[in-house]
Design an enzyme around this catalytic site. Sequence first.
Site, mmCIF file in Angstrom:
data_model
loop_
_atom_site.group_PDB
_atom_site.id
_atom_site.type_symbol
_atom_site.label_atom_id
_atom_site.label_comp_id
_atom_site.label_asym_id
_atom_site.label_seq_id
_atom_site.Cartn_x
_atom_site.Cartn_y
_atom_site.Cartn_z
ATOM 1 N N ASP A 1 0.744 -1.183 0.123
ATOM 2 C CA ASP A 1 0.092 -0.022 -0.017
ATOM 3 C C ASP A 1 1.099 1.175 -0.111
ATOM 4 O O ASP A 1 2.089 1.204 0.351
ATOM 5 C CB ASP A 1 -0.816 -0.099 1.287
ATOM 6 N N ASP B 1 -0.096 5.211 0.672
ATOM 7 C CA ASP B 1 -0.568 6.051 1.831
ATOM 8 C C ASP B 1 -0.595 5.597 3.384
ATOM 9 O O ASP B 1 -1.215 4.522 3.429
ATOM 10 C CB ASP B 1 -1.954 6.801 1.510
#
Length: 316
Positions: free
Chosen positions: A25, A27
């Site tokens: 991922d 953020d």
Amino acid sequence: MGETMNIEVSKEVAKPTATTVYIWDMDETLILLKSLLDGTYAGHFNGLKDTRKGVEIGKQWENHIIHICDEYFFYEEIENYNEPFLGSSSEYDDGQDLSNYVFDNDGFSFPYDDSNKRKLAYRHRSISEKYSQGLNKVLDQEMIKIWKDLYYLTDKYTDGWLSSGHSLLEQSLGKNSLSASNLPSDMKLGSISTNNKSINALVTSGALIPSLAKCLLYQLDDVIPANSVYSSWEVGKHQCFSWIKERFGGPNVRFCVIGDGPEECEAAQKMRWPFIKIDMRRSSPCRFPGLTMKMVQSYIEVIYGPPDAEMEEMNE
């Protein structure tokens, strides 16, 4: 006798080894932005971090991301044409030489017909080329200094979150690199040096173009190639994971998902892949700095078993 020895050596060289695909991922995992802007990151330090400084750092990053998107990545034109990955429109790319192509005058607009899909594909190819060049080839010296100063300021404020995350990505790829000719064919465009035993992919809930800009600004372009960045904005993370499995999957491929959100956790569970949840709290080992390849491998082995055991099972 000599022939027998040669045969034994060649068998040893040909022994299959596992490939690991790490799916990251972005953020609040590899980078910090939202948690700086809303004070969440500073809140975990019980007053030891200046919240206002974190907010100011986050705002500076936002300005840089907007600048890269608008000035170099055609974002004002293609914002409403979000694609899940750069190669999604490649079938419309006829390979035209873009060195003298005038994007401002090609009439790119609605409707989203084949002609405009081809023009979008041109823009995606241009973005991919700029990504592979890196910001040092795109920005002027003044902007490069401002950008790098912000990176180091952020890394210091976060106690090395950015640099330790990048270091783990490097470790995931291994130190013994092979040339791009040894990579899968669809990894060669904008590829990075790997040992061909591991691959980094990124699946983010953000829109594709800003996510590519973030990868460049947060100096992730040397560990994640442009064509391995996926946006789940419209299709969801499970669909992106399925594409990655279709692209890289095989009888001796392992997958591991690293992120902070419930969507990637749920998607990983559906795929029956290990999931490592990044936790920003200071007491958690699953954060940056903190998370190590030894810890990552332990999660992988819970699902797949030790690599040696898998090899013995395959060779039986």
